[in-house]
Motif scaffolding. Structure first.
Motif, mmCIF file in Angstrom:
data_model
loop_
_atom_site.group_PDB
_atom_site.id
_atom_site.type_symbol
_atom_site.label_atom_id
_atom_site.label_comp_id
_atom_site.label_asym_id
_atom_site.label_seq_id
_atom_site.Cartn_x
_atom_site.Cartn_y
_atom_site.Cartn_z
ATOM 1 N N THR A 196 24.148 39.924 27.213
ATOM 2 C CA THR A 196 23.865 41.073 28.003
ATOM 3 C C THR A 196 23.877 42.599 27.827
ATOM 4 N N THR A 197 23.264 44.002 28.444
ATOM 5 C CA THR A 197 23.842 44.734 27.381
ATOM 6 C C THR A 197 24.510 44.884 26.859
ATOM 7 N N LEU A 198 25.996 44.595 27.772
ATOM 8 C CA LEU A 198 27.334 45.349 27.013
ATOM 9 C C LEU A 198 27.217 43.898 26.073
ATOM 10 N N ASP A 199 27.017 42.619 26.047
ATOM 11 C CA ASP A 199 27.452 42.121 24.339
ATOM 12 C C ASP A 199 26.535 43.167 23.628
ATOM 13 N N ALA A 200 25.228 43.480 23.723
ATOM 14 C CA ALA A 200 24.764 44.231 22.711
ATOM 15 C C ALA A 200 25.478 45.327 21.775
ATOM 16 N N PHE A 201 26.355 46.066 23.231
ATOM 17 C CA PHE A 201 27.028 47.282 22.429
ATOM 18 C C PHE A 201 28.713 46.054 21.948
ATOM 19 N N VAL A 202 28.936 45.477 22.383
ATOM 20 C CA VAL A 202 29.993 45.377 21.515
ATOM 21 C C VAL A 202 29.532 44.254 20.527
ATOM 22 N N PHE A 203 28.679 43.707 20.389
ATOM 23 C CA PHE A 203 28.569 43.082 19.190
ATOM 24 C C PHE A 203 27.994 44.562 18.122
ATOM 25 N N GLY A 204 27.831 45.892 18.815
ATOM 26 C CA GLY A 204 26.881 46.269 17.731
ATOM 27 C C GLY A 204 28.064 47.374 16.967
ATOM 28 N N PHE A 205 29.246 47.294 17.846
ATOM 29 C CA PHE A 205 31.005 48.079 17.294
ATOM 30 C C PHE A 205 31.422 47.270 16.430
ATOM 31 N N LEU A 206 31.516 45.704 17.172
ATOM 32 C CA LEU A 206 32.188 45.389 16.265
ATOM 33 C C LEU A 206 31.787 44.850 14.816
ATOM 34 N N ALA A 207 30.708 44.329 14.956
ATOM 35 C CA ALA A 207 30.072 44.095 14.060
ATOM 36 C C ALA A 207 30.517 44.770 12.778
ATOM 37 N N PRO A 208 29.953 45.551 12.254
ATOM 38 C CA PRO A 208 29.956 46.447 11.306
ATOM 39 C C PRO A 208 32.175 45.991 10.412
ATOM 40 N N ILE A 209 32.686 46.678 11.872
ATOM 41 C CA ILE A 209 34.165 46.761 11.478
ATOM 42 C C ILE A 209 34.944 45.642 10.529
ATOM 43 N N TYR A 210 33.938 44.118 11.533
ATOM 44 C CA TYR A 210 34.874 42.710 11.199
ATOM 45 C C TYR A 210 33.930 42.315 9.672
ATOM 46 N N LYS A 211 32.485 42.922 9.832
ATOM 47 C CA LYS A 211 32.026 42.171 8.315
ATOM 48 C C LYS A 211 31.812 43.086 7.183
#
Length: 312
Positions: A196-211
């Motif tokens: 959902t929208t929440l997953d999109a926001f969490v992914f947008g914030f976390l993925a750059p930190i992670y990768k």
């Protein structure tokens, strides 16, 4: 047939479709909702950015800021939150506010303020995507804007020095990551089996930190101690962006994606035709009103939850 939609955004690297959290959020939501966006990424052969990215263009409509873009997509019946309850919609707003208050300052600091990260990774990467001579100016401007944003929200009493601010924003960010990890638990997504929208926001914030491979990685180190959040990012990359571990799409994927987009357009066209036939039958005196089943490829519907009113 729906008007074509184009998204202009920052491009990707390190196995990500975009390094920019806001761009990544919109791209993920479009994948989740089935919105057929044509993505134009910034590079040194394309026009220089003249405003905040990402930017969505549909006919004569130009929209920036992720929340406004997502609202527009919902109005076009590309709604990833269609099945959410009112409480889940309220929880979505609360968690997005938490991300922006607790995690975003540390994300900005990691990219734009931490000197070693900025000089060795952020500045050269973004400069390589921008045409000369703007490449000499724009990364520095983005760094100053990031610092101003951090100080505006975190620089008041009792935190007077930049060192105190830095320490606090990383404490807040780690606390936020812990809360997200606890909320996600063993689920695939934050509200079950569908993103959902929440997953999109969490992914947008976390993925750059992670990768992204930074020399200073204290926030990344903490994130990697939370395996369910790392699995969450990896699952979205492989399932929705079809990226391998190296960050490249598998052979033939471009053709498959093009075919899927054509199929989406065809189904939407047929759906519009059926709706017009339905309207004509309703108006005709020779035929009693009846409702025809319309075929929809992507989930849609009227805005019925608080997230429909999402704004930054």
């Amino acid at each position: 047939m729906a008007a074509p939609m184009e998204l202009s955004c920052w491009g990707g690297d390190w196995g990500l479709p975009s390094l920019h959290p806001e761009s990544l959020t919109v791209m993920a939501y479009a994948k989740f909702s089935g919105a057929p966006l044509a993505v134009n990424t910034i590079n040194n052969s394309w026009r220089a950015p003249k405003g905040d990215l990402p930017v969505l263009v549909s006919e004569d409509i130009v929209i920036s800021q992720p929340a406004k873009i997502l609202n527009f997509l919902r109005k076009q019946k590309y709604n990833a939150d269609y099945d959410l309850s009112a409480k889940q919609g309220a929880d979505t707003l609360a968690y997005i506010a938490l991300l922006e208050e607790k995690l975003l300052p540390a994300l900005l600091h990691t990219f734009w303020i931490e000197a070693e990260n900025y000089c060795s990774v952020t500045k050269p990467w973004f400069a390589s995507k921008i045409a000369f001579p703007l490449s000499l100016y724009l990364p520095g401007k983005m760094s100053r804007e990031a610092l101003n944003r951090i100080l505006l929200t975190k620089g008041g009493p009792p935190l007077y020095s930049l060192t105190e601010v830095e320490a606090q924003i990383y404490r807040d960010a780690k606390e936020c990551l812990n809360l997200l990890s606890k909320r996600l638990g063993t689920s695939q997504f934050f509200f079950g089996d569908t993103p959902t929208t929440l997953d999109a926001f969490v992914f947008g914030f976390l993925a750059p930190i992670y990768k992204v491979c930074f020399p200073r990685v204290q926030l990344q180190e903490h994130l990697k101690q939370l395996p369910n959040l790392c699995r969450f990012c990896d699952d979205i990359l492989t399932s929705y962006f079809r990226l391998t571990v190296s960050g490249h799409a598998p052979a033939g994927q471009d053709t498959a994606d093009a075919n899927l987009q054509k199929l989406t357009q065809l189904v939407n066209k047929e759906s519009n035709l059926i709706e017009k036939m339905d309207d004509n039958l309703r108006k005709s005196p020779q035929h009693p009103p009846r409702k025809l089943t319309t075929l929809k490829l992507a989930a849609g519907g009227e805005e019925s939850s608080p997230i429909s009113r999402l704004s930054p």
